[in-house]
Motif scaffolding. Structure first.
Motif, PDB file in Angstrom:
ATOM      1  N   THR A  91     115.881  -7.821  23.512  1.00  0.00           N
ATOM      2  CA  THR A  91     116.979  -7.088  22.416  1.00  0.00           C
ATOM      3  C   THR A  91     117.677  -8.271  21.343  1.00  0.00           C
ATOM      4  O   THR A  91     117.637  -8.106  20.342  1.00  0.00           O
ATOM      5  CB  THR A  91     117.974  -6.209  22.977  1.00  0.00           C
ATOM      6  OG1 THR A  91     117.208  -5.208  23.680  1.00  0.00           O
ATOM      7  CG2 THR A  91     118.702  -5.516  21.798  1.00  0.00           C
TER       8      THR A  91
ATOM      9  N   LEU B  47     114.792  -9.704  19.316  1.00  0.00           N
ATOM     10  CA  LEU B  47     114.465  -8.722  18.250  1.00  0.00           C
ATOM     11  C   LEU B  47     115.452  -8.910  17.156  1.00  0.00           C
ATOM     12  O   LEU B  47     115.272  -9.055  15.923  1.00  0.00           O
ATOM     13  CB  LEU B  47     114.387  -7.272  18.591  1.00  0.00           C
ATOM     14  CG  LEU B  47     113.966  -6.168  17.302  1.00  0.00           C
ATOM     15  CD1 LEU B  47     112.693  -6.608  16.920  1.00  0.00           C
ATOM     16  CD2 LEU B  47     113.993  -5.042  18.101  1.00  0.00           C
TER      17      LEU B  47
ATOM     18  N   GLN C 140     114.877  -9.962  13.168  1.00  0.00           N
ATOM     19  CA  GLN C 140     115.421  -9.227  12.234  1.00  0.00           C
ATOM     20  C   GLN C 140     116.247  -9.859  11.326  1.00  0.00           C
ATOM     21  O   GLN C 140     116.347  -9.946   9.994  1.00  0.00           O
ATOM     22  CB  GLN C 140     115.996  -7.963  12.453  1.00  0.00           C
ATOM     23  CG  GLN C 140     115.062  -7.117  13.225  1.00  0.00           C
ATOM     24  CD  GLN C 140     115.745  -5.823  13.962  1.00  0.00           C
ATOM     25  OE1 GLN C 140     117.091  -6.146  14.164  1.00  0.00           O
ATOM     26  NE2 GLN C 140     115.267  -4.806  14.226  1.00  0.00           N
TER      27      GLN C 140
ATOM     28  N   GLU D 116     109.145 -10.585  14.072  1.00  0.00           N
ATOM     29  CA  GLU D 116     109.716  -9.324  14.599  1.00  0.00           C
ATOM     30  C   GLU D 116     108.639  -8.250  15.268  1.00  0.00           C
ATOM     31  O   GLU D 116     108.989  -7.626  16.091  1.00  0.00           O
ATOM     32  CB  GLU D 116     109.963  -8.647  13.151  1.00  0.00           C
ATOM     33  CG  GLU D 116     110.803  -7.154  13.554  1.00  0.00           C
ATOM     34  CD  GLU D 116     111.170  -6.368  12.125  1.00  0.00           C
ATOM     35  OE1 GLU D 116     112.023  -5.648  12.160  1.00  0.00           O
ATOM     36  OE2 GLU D 116     110.181  -6.618  11.425  1.00  0.00           O
ATOM     37  N   THR D 117     107.391  -8.387  14.956  1.00  0.00           N
ATOM     38  CA  THR D 117     106.540  -7.544  15.498  1.00  0.00           C
ATOM     39  C   THR D 117     106.383  -7.964  17.051  1.00  0.00           C
ATOM     40  O   THR D 117     106.221  -7.163  17.768  1.00  0.00           O
ATOM     41  CB  THR D 117     105.020  -7.546  14.757  1.00  0.00           C
ATOM     42  OG1 THR D 117     105.184  -7.023  13.402  1.00  0.00           O
ATOM     43  CG2 THR D 117     103.875  -6.944  15.668  1.00  0.00           C
TER      44      THR D 117
ATOM     45  N   THR E  46     109.554  -7.017  18.914  1.00  0.00           N
ATOM     46  CA  THR E  46     109.274  -5.484  19.348  1.00  0.00           C
ATOM     47  C   THR E  46     108.418  -4.917  20.274  1.00  0.00           C
ATOM     48  O   THR E  46     108.692  -4.105  21.154  1.00  0.00           O
ATOM     49  CB  THR E  46     108.963  -4.764  17.756  1.00  0.00           C
ATOM     50  OG1 THR E  46     109.770  -4.934  16.798  1.00  0.00           O
ATOM     51  CG2 THR E  46     108.922  -3.155  18.108  1.00  0.00           C
ATOM     52  N   ASP E  47     107.146  -5.791  20.267  1.00  0.00           N
ATOM     53  CA  ASP E  47     106.043  -5.549  21.297  1.00  0.00           C
ATOM     54  C   ASP E  47     106.702  -5.982  22.693  1.00  0.00           C
ATOM     55  O   ASP E  47     106.537  -5.336  23.725  1.00  0.00           O
ATOM     56  CB  ASP E  47     104.996  -6.360  21.010  1.00  0.00           C
ATOM     57  CG  ASP E  47     104.195  -5.511  19.707  1.00  0.00           C
ATOM     58  OD1 ASP E  47     104.374  -4.519  19.656  1.00  0.00           O
ATOM     59  OD2 ASP E  47     103.218  -6.032  19.199  1.00  0.00           O
TER      60      ASP E  47
ATOM     61  N   LYS F 232     109.516  -3.591  23.934  1.00  0.00           N
ATOM     62  CA  LYS F 232     108.785  -2.337  24.232  1.00  0.00           C
ATOM     63  C   LYS F 232     108.207  -2.430  25.614  1.00  0.00           C
ATOM     64  O   LYS F 232     108.253  -1.483  26.832  1.00  0.00           O
ATOM     65  CB  LYS F 232     107.636  -1.706  23.561  1.00  0.00           C
ATOM     66  CG  LYS F 232     108.114  -1.369  22.031  1.00  0.00           C
ATOM     67  CD  LYS F 232     107.090  -0.805  21.150  1.00  0.00           C
ATOM     68  CE  LYS F 232     107.579  -0.140  19.849  1.00  0.00           C
ATOM     69  NZ  LYS F 232     106.411   0.429  18.961  1.00  0.00           N
TER      70      LYS F 232
END
Length: 236
Positions: free
Chosen positions: A57, A60, A64, A101-102, A105-106, A109
């Motif tokens: 987190t 990320l 961002q 960011e991608t 994010t992955d 997840k």
């Protein structure tokens, strides 16, 4: 078989019979301990997965932030172009930030999926521990019940002796017209016969609060210890 050998055989059989509930309790305690160890292992794994989610987190949020910074830089470059008519050649930092960011994010997840799975496994482990803990209670009660006969026989013998002594006191006091005697021994005996009470069972009215007696505390502690140690002795 001689009388002595018969007595010994009976005593051995009774001991074995008393030990059967303790053996069952010992097996259940082993299962409970194993369940607790398994639960702690799952708890440790879950905590590590939870920290991994926290780290992902944070990654990320940093990605961002990088996008925001790259966007501001791109906007500043566009304003410079408008004012000077010259475009400064620079790497596409916004695309790089978006790629970061991608990836973040992955990764978040994936960490979330792992955490969800570990939390489910921990919940199942907690259920197994709780079930194993509940199974100890009836088995510990069975151990206590196995000792009842011996304890009851002892209590009956003691109470029979107590009744005989109280009847002797009662008869002597009646025979000497105690109300005419000032002897301290006589008055002590009278007070004892008038005030003495015994612990009773459910649904009975007791004169004293036997729940506060130190012997009650000793036996309650013994029953609790039995849930941890199947070989725990009763305070006979």
């Amino acid at each position: 078989m001689t009388k002595e050998r018969r007595k010994k055989a009976i005593a051995t059989a009774l001991t074995a019979r008393r030990n059967e509930p303790r053996a069952a309790l010992a097996a259940a305690i082993s299962v409970h301990h194993a369940a607790k160890r398994d639960e702690e292992a799952h708890r440790e794994k879950t905590e590590k997965a939870r920290k991994a989610v926290e780290h992902r987190t944070e990654d990320l949020l940093k990605a961002q932030g990088a996008i925001k910074l790259a966007t501001e830089q791109q906007l500043a470059a566009a304003l410079d172009y408008v004012s000077s008519g010259q475009m400064n050649e620079s790497p596409d930092s916004l695309s790089v930030a978006r790629e970061g960011e991608t990836r973040a994010t992955d990764a978040l997840k994936a960490a979330g999926v792992v955490l969800e799975q570990f939390e489910k496994e921990l919940e199942e482990a907690e259920y197994r521990t709780g079930r194993a803990q509940k199974s100890l209670i009836p088995l510990a009660q069975a151990v206590a019940v196995s000792e009842l006969t011996r304890l009851l026989d002892k209590a009956k013998a003691v109470q029979d002796e107590l009744i005989r002594d109280r009847l002797a006191l009662r008869t002597i006091i009646r025979g000497i017209d105690f109300w005419k005697s000032d002897a301290p021994e006589v008055q002590d005996a009278v007070r004892f016969l008038r005030s003495a009470s015994l612990p009773m069972t459910f649904g009975c009215t007791e004169q004293d609060d036997w729940n506060r007696h130190e012997e009650t505390a000793r036996w309650e502690a013994a029953l609790v210890n039995l849930l941890q140690d199947p070989d725990a002795d009763f305070p006979f």
